[in-house]
Design an enzyme around this catalytic site. Structure first.
Site, PDB file in Angstrom:
ATOM      1  N   LYS A  57      -0.129   7.740  10.290  1.00 31.24           N
ATOM      2  CA  LYS A  57       0.199   6.657  11.229  1.00 31.24           C
ATOM      3  C   LYS A  57       0.322   7.225  12.646  1.00 31.24           C
ATOM      4  CE  LYS A  57       2.050   4.061   7.385  1.00 31.24           C
ATOM      5  NZ  LYS A  57       2.965   3.057   6.869  1.00 31.24           N
TER       6      LYS A  57
ATOM      7  N   SER B 224       5.929   3.431  -0.189  1.00 35.56           N
ATOM      8  CA  SER B 224       7.126   4.200  -0.555  1.00 35.56           C
ATOM      9  C   SER B 224       6.896   5.135  -1.750  1.00 35.56           C
ATOM     10  CB  SER B 224       8.313   3.271  -0.814  1.00 35.56           C
ATOM     11  OG  SER B 224       8.646   2.545   0.358  1.00 35.56           O
TER      12      SER B 224
ATOM     13  N   ASN C 236      -1.496   9.089   5.161  1.00 32.59           N
ATOM     14  CA  ASN C 236      -1.695   8.295   6.371  1.00 32.59           C
ATOM     15  C   ASN C 236      -0.563   8.645   7.322  1.00 32.59           C
ATOM     16  OD1 ASN C 236      -1.935   6.389   8.354  1.00 32.59           O
ATOM     17  ND2 ASN C 236      -1.522   4.623   7.043  1.00 32.59           N
TER      18      ASN C 236
ATOM     19  N   HIS D 198      -5.676  -1.535   7.051  1.00 33.65           N
ATOM     20  CA  HIS D 198      -4.270  -1.273   6.733  1.00 33.65           C
ATOM     21  C   HIS D 198      -3.417  -2.485   7.143  1.00 33.65           C
ATOM     22  CE1 HIS D 198      -0.264   0.437   6.756  1.00 33.65           C
ATOM     23  NE2 HIS D 198      -0.731   1.348   5.929  1.00 33.65           N
TER      24      HIS D 198
ATOM     25  N   GLY E 144       7.095   1.558   3.808  1.00 33.40           N
ATOM     26  CA  GLY E 144       8.136   2.025   4.723  1.00 33.40           C
ATOM     27  C   GLY E 144       9.514   1.458   4.448  1.00 33.40           C
TER      28      GLY E 144
ATOM     29  N   GLU F 212      -1.576  -1.737  -1.413  1.00 36.45           N
ATOM     30  CA  GLU F 212      -0.323  -1.451  -0.721  1.00 36.45           C
ATOM     31  C   GLU F 212       0.437  -2.758  -0.505  1.00 36.45           C
ATOM     32  OE1 GLU F 212      -0.544   2.461   1.639  1.00 36.45           O
ATOM     33  OE2 GLU F 212      -1.339   0.910   2.936  1.00 36.45           O
TER      34      GLU F 212
ATOM     35  N   GLU G 202      -0.692  -2.737   8.571  1.00 34.35           N
ATOM     36  CA  GLU G 202      -0.137  -2.698   9.930  1.00 34.35           C
ATOM     37  C   GLU G 202      -1.179  -3.150  10.948  1.00 34.35           C
ATOM     38  OE1 GLU G 202       1.248   1.311   9.591  1.00 34.35           O
ATOM     39  OE2 GLU G 202       2.815   0.625   8.224  1.00 34.35           O
TER      40      GLU G 202
HETATM   41  P1  13P Z   1       5.080   4.582   3.192  1.00 38.33           P
HETATM   42  O1  13P Z   1       4.667   5.628   2.190  1.00 38.33           O
HETATM   43  O2  13P Z   1       5.813   5.165   4.368  1.00 38.33           O
HETATM   44  O3  13P Z   1       5.765   3.424   2.558  1.00 38.33           O
HETATM   45  O4  13P Z   1       3.711   4.003   3.827  1.00 38.33           O
HETATM   46  C1  13P Z   1       2.696   3.616   2.990  1.00 38.33           C
HETATM   47  C2  13P Z   1       1.497   3.337   3.791  1.00 38.33           C
HETATM   48  O5  13P Z   1       1.460   2.403   4.573  1.00 38.33           O
HETATM   49  C3  13P Z   1       0.345   4.243   3.654  1.00 38.33           C
HETATM   50  O6  13P Z   1      -0.783   3.720   4.262  1.00 38.33           O
END
Ligand code: 13P
Length: 249
Positions: free
Chosen positions: A11, A211, A9, A94, A172, A166, A96
């Site tokens: 982002k 992560s 992803n 997601h 992150g 997740e 976010e």
């Molecule tokens: P990170 O791997 O940066 O923690 O992000 C995970 C994520 O949100 C994948 O969709």
């Protein structure tokens, strides 16, 4: 036997030119590996990345879509547009988007129904916040999100969904769920899905995300109910992403 699936992803990262550079790097490192690999660049790169993937087995996914096939929805992107841009996958729900764009279970449910009808493979993201975990609400929150996403969707169609657990506190942050913490929730999700899908739940893939790095991927992916990963930060580096893909073999 469930085939592992590792998705990146990206982002809100990468222009089209940068995306091609990244995908060329990934392609050369993962060729021939028996893992389902997906990259999810921003909308503006989809067609360019699709062209760059023409000679590769890597699949293309989007990070979001609208729940209607077309209409007066300024700034939105439809499932048909994603298909035309070369996508086979779409991330839905997601954290976010839940956090910053007000997406709730009923919206995710409408998007999921639309994606399945369009023939896209949805990767539906679920996960609890740290506050919810500490309040002992993991099961209620995660299974509420899973149940909310598939509400009213016929079992045959719902069996095609790929899930991504997740935990919000691991995204992150550099704090990964331990393999045991992740496996506990994955097993819970599969058990819950079995109640809706019956034996088909054994075939459903559940990715872990939050992560994931080359250093921790193998232990996570070795768990009985973890079928690959949804990778954020480490998916922006070809070497790291390829190492994570190899950990899923
Ligand atoms: P990170 O791997 O940066 O923690 O992000 C995970 C994520 O949100 C994948 O969709």
């Amino acid at each position: 036997m469930r085939r592992p699936i590792v998705a990146g992803n990206w982002k809100m990262h990468k222009t089209a030119a940068e995306a091609v550079e990244l995908v060329e790097g990934i392609k050369s490192l993962v060729a021939g590996l028996d893992v389902e690999i997906v990259v999810c660049p921003p909308f503006t790169c989809l067609e360019t990345v699709c062209a760059a993937l023409a000679d590769s087995a890597i699949g293309l996914g989007a990070q979001n879509m609208h729940w209607e096939r077309q209409g007066a929805f300024t700034g939105e992107i439809s499932s048909d547009m994603l298909l035309a841009a070369g996508c086979s996958y779409v991330l839905l729900g997601h954290s976010e988007r839940r956090q910053f764009c007000g997406e709730d279970d009923s919206l995710v449910n409408r998007k999921l129904a639309c994606a399945l009808q369009a023939g896209l493979c949805p990767i539906v993201c679920v996960g609890e916040t740290l506050q919810e975990r500490e309040a002992g609400r993991i099961e209620e929150v995660v299974l509420g999100q899973v149940g909310g996403a598939i509400a009213g969707i016929e079992a045959g169609a719902a069996s095609a969904v790929v899930w991504a657990y997740e935990p919000v506190w691991a995204i992150g942050t550099g704090v990964t769920a331990t393999a045991a913490q992740a496996e506990e929730v994955h097993a819970m999700m599969r058990h819950f899905l079995a109640g809706h899908l019956g034996k088909a739940a054994d075939e459903v893939r559940i990715q872990y995300g939050g992560s994931v790095k080359p250093e921790n991927a193998a232990e996570l992916f070795a768990q009985a109910n973890i079928d690959g990963g949804l990778i954020g930060g480490a998916a922006l580096d070809a070497g790291q992403f390829a190492a994570i893909v190899k950990a899923a073999l």
